[in-house]
Design an enzyme around this catalytic site. Structure first.
Site, mmCIF file in Angstrom:
data_model
loop_
_atom_site.group_PDB
_atom_site.id
_atom_site.type_symbol
_atom_site.label_atom_id
_atom_site.label_comp_id
_atom_site.label_asym_id
_atom_site.label_seq_id
_atom_site.Cartn_x
_atom_site.Cartn_y
_atom_site.Cartn_z
ATOM 1 N N GLU A 69 -5.856 9.542 0.598
ATOM 2 C CA GLU A 69 -6.101 8.397 0.489
ATOM 3 C C GLU A 69 -7.124 7.960 -0.773
ATOM 4 O O GLU A 69 -6.954 6.981 -1.355
ATOM 5 C CB GLU A 69 -6.754 7.826 1.814
ATOM 6 C CG GLU A 69 -5.652 7.610 3.053
ATOM 7 C CD GLU A 69 -4.589 6.801 2.739
ATOM 8 O OE1 GLU A 69 -4.916 5.747 1.972
ATOM 9 O OE2 GLU A 69 -3.791 6.958 3.590
ATOM 10 N N HIS B 215 0.942 -1.291 -0.398
ATOM 11 C CA HIS B 215 -0.025 -0.069 -0.041
ATOM 12 C C HIS B 215 0.727 1.335 0.011
ATOM 13 O O HIS B 215 0.629 2.250 -0.571
ATOM 14 C CB HIS B 215 -0.916 -0.046 1.194
ATOM 15 C CG HIS B 215 -1.467 1.207 1.500
ATOM 16 N ND1 HIS B 215 -2.613 1.667 0.807
ATOM 17 C CD2 HIS B 215 -1.456 2.163 2.486
ATOM 18 C CE1 HIS B 215 -2.942 3.021 1.183
ATOM 19 N NE2 HIS B 215 -2.054 3.267 2.292
ATOM 20 N N SER C 102 -3.711 1.505 -4.778
ATOM 21 C CA SER C 102 -3.112 0.239 -4.158
ATOM 22 C C SER C 102 -4.254 -0.861 -3.984
ATOM 23 O O SER C 102 -3.957 -1.928 -3.439
ATOM 24 C CB SER C 102 -2.487 0.404 -2.812
ATOM 25 O OG SER C 102 -3.421 0.947 -1.728
ATOM 26 N N HIS D 136 1.072 5.469 -2.053
ATOM 27 C CA HIS D 136 1.664 6.873 -1.651
ATOM 28 C C HIS D 136 2.917 7.038 -2.273
ATOM 29 O O HIS D 136 3.008 8.582 -2.752
ATOM 30 C CB HIS D 136 1.730 6.572 -0.191
ATOM 31 C CG HIS D 136 0.643 6.631 0.700
ATOM 32 N ND1 HIS D 136 -0.260 7.761 0.727
ATOM 33 C CD2 HIS D 136 -0.105 5.696 1.481
ATOM 34 C CE1 HIS D 136 -1.356 7.583 1.533
ATOM 35 N NE2 HIS D 136 -1.175 6.365 1.952
#
Length: 476
Positions: free
Chosen positions: A367, A322, A386, A327
């Site tokens: 997010e 993730h 992700s 990110h």
């Protein structure tokens, strides 16, 4: 696949603008520009630290963060002047003549006398300095004995330099070794011991050190490769242009490949060369306050352990896939890096309610954020980039199960969200620069008793007012 919360306890947030006035240029220009009854700080002297640090980062060099530097102390006084032309200029000249740098000026009408204005001035110095005592005597004469000291505001403690966040790793809400009974690896003792070893190495990390290298196993690399292939199939049609460009650059630089899990140290070095952001290993889930505070220093806390190999396309928690597939690539984009730091700077000294609001803005942007791009919806949020399932769900033009709203932090900060299902609401901006500007505007709209600047060369936070940090108990 379920949507999981990267910052489970985060919800909402804030921040105020910062106004900065220099003695050598600001005072003279300001005094000539306005009268006491029309007191405003000129736009060119208004500085919000996140924007300033981004604008001023014209070179590729970033200062060595984490060093404790001697920070000049500020003092504050209040005084009253007659509300007539020239009075303020006389007072400001006193500071100029005594070589005293002003950091903040405010005013308001006197509640007792319609012909007077009250001024509140903060400046760099110490009460016992000769130049300060001499200047205060002069101001006392001008205001006819109506000078008083200002009390330092008390706010929740916040880090001033990068080494201050070393303690965050000791206060995780849960450790990476704490697995819920429904976790795919809960009954796998080999997997649990592996995570414990990785977490142990992260627990000893200090600012300025090299990030520990992890020798990922064949199973771990296979899990990475399977997710890598699956997501890369979707990126050209579902990810935003900025993400695709950054991801391809990471591949071209040899930092990313499907063959093995990238090392945080190598990714961090790459990001620092692009935007000054750095990765930092963490043992588990941080509180919203701690996680956001770190963003103020362009530092992103990242896990190093990986999801269980039995279910490669699912994880109930943030893992290295993730972090690196979602990110890290976006942190190589200057606008996105600024956006993240703006939220982080806003969190410094914020109240619990403000932290919840700011974290909710983070949730709906960093997010799960979307962009209107090339006639459709494209993802820039890590929770989408992700997630093989939700990446398709959120960007589908025929999806009637989700509402897409224009990016509005004021609205987003008050919006509830689930953490165990796909999101029913998404926010989409027209561009990353637009998303950043709206976030900055939101952060500037709510005042704080102090303003901040980020000194990227020294890696420290500067306040325009001396503040007293109170201990933070239960963190959100």
């Amino acid at each position: 696949q379920s949507t999981w919360g990267v910052l489970f306890t985060m919800r909402r947030a804030i921040v105020a603008a910062a106004s900065s006035l220099s003695r050598s240029t600001g005072v003279a220009q300001f005094a000539n520009a306005v009268s006491p009854s029309a007191f405003t700080v000129p736009q060119q002297h208004r500085t919000f630290s996140a924007a300033a640090s981004a604008i001023n980062a014209t070179s590729g060099a970033y200062g060595t963060a984490g060093k404790k530097n001697n920070v000049a102390r500020t003092c504050g006084i209040g005084f009253t002047l007659e509300d007539k032309k020239g009075e303020l200029m006389r007072a400001l000249k006193v500071f100029d003549q005594h070589d005293i740098t002003l950091t903040r000026i405010e005013n308001r009408p006197s509640p007792l006398n319609i012909n007077e204005q009250m001024f509140f001035v903060h400046f760099v110095g110490h009460w016992d300095e000769n130049k300060v005592t001499d200047a205060l005597k002069a101001i006392d004469d001008l205001s006819k004995g109506r000078v008083f000291k200002l009390r330092s505001p008390t706010v929740p403690w916040f880090p001033r330099c990068l080494t201050d966040i070393d303690q965050f790793s000791k206060s995780t809400l849960d450790a990476g070794t704490d697995l819920a009974s429904d976790h795919p690896g809960f009954k796998d003792e080999t997997y649990r011991r592996r995570r414990e070893a990785i977490v142990e190495r992260a627990s000893t990390y200090k600012a300025g050190q090299k990030i520990p290298l992890i020798d990922y196993s064949d199973d771990e690399n296979k899990t990475w490769a399977e997710v890598y292939d699956k997501l890369c199939e979707l990126y050209p049609s579902h990810a935003c242009e900025e993400f695709i460009e950054a991801f391809q650059s990471l591949e071209s630089a040899g930092v990313y490949s499907k063959d093995k899990v990238p090392q945080l140290q190598h990714v961090s070095e790459y990001l620092q060369s692009k935007t000054g952001f750095m990765l930092r290993p963490v043992t588990g889930l941080l509180s919203g306050r701690d996680f956001l505070n770190a963003l103020a220093f362009r530092t992103f806390f990242s896990t190093q352990y990986i999801r269980h190999h039995s279910v490669p396309l699912y994880t109930p928690e943030p893992d290295v896939i993730h972090e690196l597939m979602g990110h890290a690539p976006m942190l190589a984009n200057p606008d996105f890096a600024d956006f993240s730091q703006i939220i982080g700077l806003a969190s410094l000294g914020a109240t619990d309610e403000q932290i919840k609001q700011l974290a909710t803005c983070y949730w709906f942007s960093v997010e799960f954020g979307l962009l209107f791009q090339n006639g459709g919806l494209k993802a820039y949020g890590a929770g989408l980039l992700s997630s093989f399932g939700e990446l398709q769900f959120s960007t589908s033009p025929t999806n009637t199960k989700a509402e897409v709203r224009p990016w509005d932090p004021y609205n987003a900060a008050k919006t509830e969200y689930p953490i165990t299902t796909y999101q029913p609401i998404y926010y989409a901006a027209s561009s990353l620069p637009e998303a950043k500007e709206r976030m900055l505007e939101y952060c500037q709209s709510i005042p704080k008793p102090f303003s901040i600047r980020y000194d990227k060369h020294a890696g420290r936070i500067i306040t325009d007012v001396d503040v007293v940090g109170k201990p933070v108990g239960l963190k959100f």
